[in-house]
Design a protein around this motif. Structure first.
Motif, PDB file in Angstrom:
ATOM      1  N   ILE A  98       7.560   8.300   9.469  1.00  0.00           N
ATOM      2  CA  ILE A  98       6.488   9.091   8.861  1.00  0.00           C
ATOM      3  C   ILE A  98       6.158  10.243   9.790  1.00  0.00           C
ATOM      4  O   ILE A  98       5.812  10.040  10.965  1.00  0.00           O
ATOM      5  CB  ILE A  98       5.257   8.214   8.580  1.00  0.00           C
ATOM      6  CG1 ILE A  98       5.643   7.141   7.541  1.00  0.00           C
ATOM      7  CG2 ILE A  98       4.087   9.051   8.078  1.00  0.00           C
ATOM      8  CD1 ILE A  98       4.566   6.142   7.245  1.00  0.00           C
ATOM      9  N   GLY A  99       6.253  11.471   9.251  1.00  0.00           N
ATOM     10  CA  GLY A  99       6.189  12.682  10.057  1.00  0.00           C
ATOM     11  C   GLY A  99       4.797  13.157  10.414  1.00  0.00           C
ATOM     12  O   GLY A  99       3.776  12.597  10.000  1.00  0.00           O
ATOM     13  N   ILE A 115       8.677   0.526  10.663  1.00  0.00           N
ATOM     14  CA  ILE A 115       7.897   1.715  10.327  1.00  0.00           C
ATOM     15  C   ILE A 115       7.549   2.419  11.632  1.00  0.00           C
ATOM     16  O   ILE A 115       7.019   1.796  12.565  1.00  0.00           O
ATOM     17  CB  ILE A 115       6.583   1.363   9.590  1.00  0.00           C
ATOM     18  CG1 ILE A 115       6.855   0.506   8.348  1.00  0.00           C
ATOM     19  CG2 ILE A 115       5.829   2.630   9.209  1.00  0.00           C
ATOM     20  CD1 ILE A 115       5.599  -0.151   7.792  1.00  0.00           C
ATOM     21  N   VAL A 116       7.821   3.710  11.678  1.00  0.00           N
ATOM     22  CA  VAL A 116       7.401   4.533  12.820  1.00  0.00           C
ATOM     23  C   VAL A 116       6.493   5.636  12.276  1.00  0.00           C
ATOM     24  O   VAL A 116       6.921   6.463  11.472  1.00  0.00           O
ATOM     25  CB  VAL A 116       8.601   5.145  13.561  1.00  0.00           C
ATOM     26  CG1 VAL A 116       8.104   6.077  14.669  1.00  0.00           C
ATOM     27  CG2 VAL A 116       9.489   4.060  14.134  1.00  0.00           C
ATOM     28  N   MET A 117       5.227   5.632  12.717  1.00  0.00           N
ATOM     29  CA  MET A 117       4.272   6.654  12.305  1.00  0.00           C
ATOM     30  C   MET A 117       4.094   7.654  13.435  1.00  0.00           C
ATOM     31  O   MET A 117       3.896   7.257  14.596  1.00  0.00           O
ATOM     32  CB  MET A 117       2.919   6.032  11.953  1.00  0.00           C
ATOM     33  CG  MET A 117       2.975   4.973  10.891  1.00  0.00           C
ATOM     34  SD  MET A 117       1.328   4.247  10.576  1.00  0.00           S
ATOM     35  CE  MET A 117       1.792   2.773   9.668  1.00  0.00           C
ATOM     36  N   SER A 118       4.137   8.930  13.094  1.00  0.00           N
ATOM     37  CA  SER A 118       3.960   9.980  14.102  1.00  0.00           C
ATOM     38  C   SER A 118       2.485  10.214  14.381  1.00  0.00           C
ATOM     39  O   SER A 118       1.606   9.889  13.563  1.00  0.00           O
ATOM     40  CB  SER A 118       4.610  11.274  13.626  1.00  0.00           C
ATOM     41  OG  SER A 118       5.996  11.116  13.455  1.00  0.00           O
ATOM     42  N   SER A 160       8.739  -4.529  12.814  1.00  0.00           N
ATOM     43  CA  SER A 160       8.350  -3.535  13.810  1.00  0.00           C
ATOM     44  C   SER A 160       7.517  -2.432  13.166  1.00  0.00           C
ATOM     45  O   SER A 160       7.940  -1.833  12.176  1.00  0.00           O
ATOM     46  CB  SER A 160       9.599  -2.924  14.457  1.00  0.00           C
ATOM     47  OG  SER A 160       9.252  -1.864  15.324  1.00  0.00           O
ATOM     48  N   VAL A 161       6.326  -2.187  13.752  1.00  0.00           N
ATOM     49  CA  VAL A 161       5.439  -1.114  13.266  1.00  0.00           C
ATOM     50  C   VAL A 161       4.913  -0.344  14.470  1.00  0.00           C
ATOM     51  O   VAL A 161       4.349  -0.941  15.405  1.00  0.00           O
ATOM     52  CB  VAL A 161       4.254  -1.656  12.450  1.00  0.00           C
ATOM     53  CG1 VAL A 161       3.380  -0.502  11.961  1.00  0.00           C
ATOM     54  CG2 VAL A 161       4.737  -2.480  11.278  1.00  0.00           C
ATOM     55  N   THR A 162       5.092   0.974  14.446  1.00  0.00           N
ATOM     56  CA  THR A 162       4.530   1.834  15.492  1.00  0.00           C
ATOM     57  C   THR A 162       3.357   2.600  14.900  1.00  0.00           C
ATOM     58  O   THR A 162       3.537   3.443  14.013  1.00  0.00           O
ATOM     59  CB  THR A 162       5.586   2.827  16.021  1.00  0.00           C
ATOM     60  OG1 THR A 162       6.687   2.096  16.548  1.00  0.00           O
ATOM     61  CG2 THR A 162       4.987   3.712  17.101  1.00  0.00           C
ATOM     62  N   ILE A 163       2.142   2.296  15.371  1.00  0.00           N
ATOM     63  CA  ILE A 163       0.925   2.945  14.880  1.00  0.00           C
ATOM     64  C   ILE A 163       0.372   3.833  15.997  1.00  0.00           C
ATOM     65  O   ILE A 163       0.041   3.326  17.092  1.00  0.00           O
ATOM     66  CB  ILE A 163      -0.127   1.909  14.445  1.00  0.00           C
ATOM     67  CG1 ILE A 163       0.436   1.029  13.307  1.00  0.00           C
ATOM     68  CG2 ILE A 163      -1.412   2.594  13.991  1.00  0.00           C
ATOM     69  CD1 ILE A 163      -0.501  -0.088  12.880  1.00  0.00           C
ATOM     70  N   PRO A 164       0.225   5.134  15.764  1.00  0.00           N
ATOM     71  CA  PRO A 164      -0.235   6.041  16.827  1.00  0.00           C
ATOM     72  C   PRO A 164      -1.743   5.942  17.057  1.00  0.00           C
ATOM     73  O   PRO A 164      -2.482   5.378  16.244  1.00  0.00           O
ATOM     74  CB  PRO A 164       0.141   7.422  16.276  1.00  0.00           C
ATOM     75  CG  PRO A 164       0.074   7.257  14.794  1.00  0.00           C
ATOM     76  CD  PRO A 164       0.547   5.869  14.511  1.00  0.00           C
TER      77      PRO A 164
END
Length: 375
Positions: A312-313, A333-336, A355-359
């Protein structure tokens, strides 16, 4: 009584065979027969009629205009049904037909019984198709479709009854394997529902034009059955939406299992419901500021899209509700940085998600956003 019957049979044969105003040789070499439709206000129109004693054979190209009596040029606008007989009804040795853009109406039983027909090309001007127009045309393998605004009833093009299986193109639903759609087509309504034999769809316009094509329901998109889409002869696997596109209409890529990666840039402002439903995506690159759908899982562009990995950009501020709802395939999921909120049920029941990357920019996570993500 027997004499009277013989006379009546002879008269019926004469009407069937010779009820025409003039004849002319088609560009493909066959002799065709015409009735004059209009000579009013210097508008000269004619339609093709049947002559059972001289059926055309082989590959037929119907002309858009033809020279009639006294050297007058007539525009060919209809394939007529006269005395109950379609223009080419029973022409069992006809192998292909090209209908010009000038023709607006394909009449009743026009090609009924053309059992050797393998290819049909529909011109851009066709807007009505009569009952049984392609009845018993069960060997057509290839169709070229250019009709801009073909009227349709409740089931197939030309149909007025959902139970009527002889209307429009329906008799060819199992035999047609290759469909070519012209660049002039902007909407498809019912024409190819139920075309379970389709193996390929090739659109001759641009990718941007395809994204703007209108389908009333998912089944109107022939890709629903072909499960793949080519643009100008190139099979689409890695879909990169061009900068000129702001809208992707509903059902645009419905059931396109050939797609592997989809990249949606920030110029996209609207994605219609179920646009990517039924796909088998490996990767989704999503940089859409707002996609304009309601947040209901039934309307989600990515419901059952099969996506495995999402990036997600930076243009995204809010991840919509029910974004990737109930997915068995989603893994990561990778969130920018820049994403501020995650909508209700956004990733609910994605039970393969590991795997979830939450900024740090995220300040709000909606109700049940990750509920049921048991992995």
């Amino acid at each position: 009584m027997r004499k009277i019957l013989i006379i009546l049979l002879f008269i019926g044969f004469a009407v069937d065979s010779w009820c025409y105003d003039f004849s002319a040789v088609a560009p493909s070499g066959q002799t065709l027969y015409y009735n004059i439709i209009s000579t009013t206000n210097n508008i000269y129109k004619c339609g093709v009629v049947r002559n059972s004693s001289n059926h055309p054979t082989g590959a037929l190209e119907i002309p858009s205009s033809v020279e009639g009596p006294n050297g007058v040029s007539y525009t060919v606008t209809e394939l007529l049904c006269v005395s109950g007989y379609g223009s080419f009804e029973g022409a069992s040795s006809l192998t292909s037909v090209t209908i010009p853009n000038s023709v607006t109406s394909i009449g009743r039983s026009a090609f009924s019984g053309c059992s050797s027909l393998k290819k049909v090309s529909i011109g851009s001007g066709v807007d009505t198709i009569g009952n049984n127009a392609f009845g018993r045309c069960t060997h057509v393998d290839t169709m070229v479709y250019n009709a801009r605004s073909c009227r349709a009833g409740s089931f197939m093009a030309g149909s007025t009854s959902a139970s009527d299986t002889n209307y429009g193109f329906y008799p060819m639903r199992r035999s047609v394997k290759h469909l070519e759609i012209g660049a002039e087509v902007s909407a498809i309504n019912r024409a190819f529902r139920g075309f379970v034999g389709l193996r390929s769809v090739d659109y001759k316009g641009t990718l941007a034009q395809w994204c703007g094509l209108s389908f009333t329901v998912a089944g109107d998109n022939p890709v629903c059955n072909s499960r793949n889409l080519s643009i100008q002869g190139t099979l689409i696997r890695d879909l990169e939406i061009p900068s000129s596109v702001t809208r992707i209409n509903a059902y645009a890529f419905y059931n396109d299992t050939a797609l592997r990666k989809v990249s949606l840039p920030s110029n996209v402002t609207y994605i219609g419901c179920n646009a990517f439903r039924g796909c088998a995506l490996d990767t989704l690159v999503y940089d859409v500021p707002s996609n304009g759908y309601s947040g209901s899982f039934n309307d989600s562009p990515f419901y059952y899209s099969g996506v495995k990995d999402i990036w997600i950009g930076t243009s995204v501020r809010e991840i919509p509700g029910s974004f990737i709802y109930d997915s068995e395939s989603l893994r990561s999921i990778v969130m920018s940085e820049g994403v501020a909120s995650i909508g209700n049920y956004a990733f609910e029941d994605c039970d393969s998600l590991t795997s979830v990357t939450i900024p740090n920019s995220v300040t709000s996570i909606g109700r049940s956003a990750f509920s049921g993500c048991s992995s």
